[in-house]
Design a protein around this motif. Structure first.
Motif, PDB file in Angstrom:
ATOM      1  N   ASP A  24       0.859  -1.188   0.000  1.00 39.58           N
ATOM      2  CA  ASP A  24       0.000   0.000   0.000  1.00 39.58           C
ATOM      3  C   ASP A  24       0.893   1.234   0.000  1.00 39.58           C
ATOM      4  OD1 ASP A  24       0.889   0.420   2.619  1.00 39.58           O
ATOM      5  OD2 ASP A  24      -0.937  -0.378   3.517  1.00 39.58           O
ATOM      6  N   ILE A  25       0.298   2.395   0.033  1.00 39.30           N
ATOM      7  CA  ILE A  25       1.044   3.646  -0.068  1.00 39.30           C
ATOM      8  C   ILE A  25       1.993   3.873   1.108  1.00 39.30           C
ATOM      9  CG2 ILE A  25      -0.645   5.185   1.005  1.00 39.30           C
ATOM     10  CD1 ILE A  25       1.263   5.872  -2.255  1.00 39.30           C
ATOM     11  N   GLN A  26       1.737   3.215   2.268  1.00 39.53           N
ATOM     12  CA  GLN A  26       2.619   3.323   3.419  1.00 39.53           C
ATOM     13  C   GLN A  26       3.739   2.275   3.397  1.00 39.53           C
ATOM     14  OE1 GLN A  26      -0.898   3.475   3.991  1.00 39.53           O
ATOM     15  NE2 GLN A  26      -0.692   5.701   3.979  1.00 39.53           N
ATOM     16  N   GLY A  27       3.762   1.415   2.383  1.00 43.60           N
ATOM     17  CA  GLY A  27       4.800   0.399   2.281  1.00 43.60           C
ATOM     18  C   GLY A  27       4.477  -0.907   2.967  1.00 43.60           C
ATOM     19  N   GLU A  28       3.248  -1.066   3.476  1.00 48.73           N
ATOM     20  CA  GLU A  28       2.830  -2.325   4.104  1.00 48.73           C
ATOM     21  C   GLU A  28       2.463  -3.333   3.013  1.00 48.73           C
ATOM     22  OE1 GLU A  28       2.845  -3.022   7.409  1.00 48.73           O
ATOM     23  OE2 GLU A  28       3.723  -1.031   7.699  1.00 48.73           O
ATOM     24  N   LEU A  29       2.896  -4.575   3.191  1.00 48.36           N
ATOM     25  CA  LEU A  29       2.605  -5.612   2.208  1.00 48.36           C
ATOM     26  C   LEU A  29       1.102  -5.791   2.059  1.00 48.36           C
ATOM     27  CD1 LEU A  29       4.044  -7.611   0.336  1.00 48.36           C
ATOM     28  CD2 LEU A  29       3.859  -9.307   2.157  1.00 48.36           C
ATOM     29  N   ALA A  30       0.592  -5.594   0.845  1.00 47.59           N
ATOM     30  CA  ALA A  30      -0.842  -5.686   0.587  1.00 47.59           C
ATOM     31  C   ALA A  30      -1.198  -6.939  -0.207  1.00 47.59           C
ATOM     32  CB  ALA A  30      -1.321  -4.443  -0.176  1.00 47.59           C
ATOM     33  N   GLY A  31      -0.239  -7.565  -0.793  1.00 49.72           N
ATOM     34  CA  GLY A  31      -0.493  -8.766  -1.571  1.00 49.72           C
ATOM     35  C   GLY A  31       0.786  -9.274  -2.189  1.00 49.72           C
ATOM     36  N   MET A  32       0.747 -10.526  -2.591  1.00 53.82           N
ATOM     37  CA  MET A  32       1.903 -11.106  -3.259  1.00 53.82           C
ATOM     38  C   MET A  32       1.448 -12.287  -4.084  1.00 53.82           C
ATOM     39  SD  MET A  32       3.846 -12.818  -0.067  1.00 53.82           S
ATOM     40  CE  MET A  32       2.936 -13.651   1.209  1.00 53.82           C
ATOM     41  N   CYS A  33       2.240 -12.598  -5.079  1.00 54.99           N
ATOM     42  CA  CYS A  33       1.964 -13.803  -5.862  1.00 54.99           C
ATOM     43  C   CYS A  33       3.286 -14.454  -6.222  1.00 54.99           C
ATOM     44  CB  CYS A  33       1.111 -13.496  -7.086  1.00 54.99           C
ATOM     45  SG  CYS A  33       1.819 -12.341  -8.240  1.00 54.99           S
ATOM     46  N   LEU A  34       3.213 -15.723  -6.499  1.00 60.00           N
ATOM     47  CA  LEU A  34       4.390 -16.526  -6.795  1.00 60.00           C
ATOM     48  C   LEU A  34       4.107 -17.315  -8.055  1.00 60.00           C
ATOM     49  CD1 LEU A  34       7.154 -17.352  -5.527  1.00 60.00           C
ATOM     50  CD2 LEU A  34       5.937 -19.269  -4.471  1.00 60.00           C
ATOM     51  N   LEU A  35       4.977 -17.165  -9.040  1.00 56.75           N
ATOM     52  CA  LEU A  35       4.855 -17.939 -10.274  1.00 56.75           C
ATOM     53  C   LEU A  35       5.642 -19.221 -10.087  1.00 56.75           C
ATOM     54  CD1 LEU A  35       3.861 -18.157 -13.182  1.00 56.75           C
ATOM     55  CD2 LEU A  35       5.934 -16.957 -13.884  1.00 56.75           C
ATOM     56  N   GLU A  36       4.930 -20.317  -9.833  1.00 57.47           N
ATOM     57  CA  GLU A  36       5.574 -21.596  -9.549  1.00 57.47           C
ATOM     58  C   GLU A  36       5.602 -22.471 -10.789  1.00 57.47           C
ATOM     59  OE1 GLU A  36       5.002 -23.387  -5.603  1.00 57.47           O
ATOM     60  OE2 GLU A  36       3.289 -22.039  -5.457  1.00 57.47           O
ATOM     61  N   GLY A  37       6.414 -23.522 -10.725  1.00 53.70           N
ATOM     62  CA  GLY A  37       6.449 -24.498 -11.803  1.00 53.70           C
ATOM     63  C   GLY A  37       7.596 -24.295 -12.771  1.00 53.70           C
ATOM     64  N   GLU A  38       8.265 -23.178 -12.694  1.00 52.37           N
ATOM     65  CA  GLU A  38       9.409 -22.901 -13.554  1.00 52.37           C
ATOM     66  C   GLU A  38      10.573 -22.485 -12.663  1.00 52.37           C
ATOM     67  OE1 GLU A  38       9.125 -23.312 -16.768  1.00 52.37           O
ATOM     68  OE2 GLU A  38       6.975 -23.289 -17.037  1.00 52.37           O
ATOM     69  N   SER A  39      11.779 -22.792 -13.074  1.00 54.27           N
ATOM     70  CA  SER A  39      12.934 -22.274 -12.364  1.00 54.27           C
ATOM     71  C   SER A  39      13.280 -20.943 -13.015  1.00 54.27           C
ATOM     72  CB  SER A  39      14.104 -23.248 -12.441  1.00 54.27           C
ATOM     73  OG  SER A  39      15.153 -22.801 -11.620  1.00 54.27           O
ATOM     74  N   ALA A  40      12.793 -19.856 -12.418  1.00 54.99           N
ATOM     75  CA  ALA A  40      12.885 -18.539 -13.036  1.00 54.99           C
ATOM     76  C   ALA A  40      13.222 -17.477 -11.998  1.00 54.99           C
ATOM     77  CB  ALA A  40      11.565 -18.201 -13.724  1.00 54.99           C
TER      78      ALA A  40
END
Length: 181
Positions: A24-40
């Motif tokens: 968010d605008i204060q720098g608090e983690l608001a979400g995340m995602c992980l692209l799995e299945g590939e070594s990337a």
């Protein structure tokens, strides 16, 4: 996206995955995602006009050298996500050796430019590698810059006048001496 966003790499079960964090605008983690299945690896991201974002990086791919045999190389990897972090598409680009995308910036004509490095093309060692893509990930053109030394681009910015600056390093081969470019 409100606030800040970042791309990186998370190691899970010994495999590298692309990690995207949203704050968010204060720098608090608001979400995340992980692209799995590939070594990337995810190195940089850019916002898209539809509210989503693109992540540039590299993906490990099996390669074969005619002399030394099989090895693990990499290709430039570009992934498009929607505004909720759902993957829309992913594409890889490169040749028979090591290629990596380290930075992505939008261009004035609605396309994107990835800066990185390649050992597949250019002067035989690592060279700066620029690739221009349209909004669907189709390659429009690519070019390399370099000398017989190893040049690796790590950053790319668009200047106020619409030009681009590449930042990277050059190794002339002597005792780990590297210059910033």
């Amino acid at each position: 996206l409100q606030g800040f966003d970042f791309a990186g790499t998370q190691i899970k079960d010994g495999i590298a995955h692309i990690f995207i964090g949203l704050t968010d605008i204060q720098g608090e983690l608001a979400g995340m995602c992980l692209l799995e299945g590939e070594s990337a690896h995810g190195w940089d991201l850019a916002l898209s006009p539809d509210g989503g974002f693109l992540v540039a990086g590299n993906i490990q791919v099996p390669e074969t050298d005619p002399v030394s045999g099989p090895y693990l190389g990499s290709d430039v990897f570009l992934v498009k996500f929607d505004s909720l972090g759902n993957e829309e598409w992913g594409k890889s680009y490169g040749g028979p050796k090591v290629d990596a995308g380290r930075a992505i910036v939008p261009t004035d004509d609605g396309h994107y430019l990835i800066g990185g490095y390649t050992r597949s093309y250019g002067n035989g060692n690592f060279d700066y590698y620029l690739i221009k893509f349209d909004q669907d990930g189709n390659e429009l053109w690519s070019t390399t810059f370099g000398s017989p030394a190893a040049e690796l681009a790590h950053g790319l910015i668009r200047t106020a006048d619409g030009n681009f600056v590449i930042v990277g390093r050059k190794n002339d081969g002597g005792a780990n001496l590297q210059d910033i470019y």
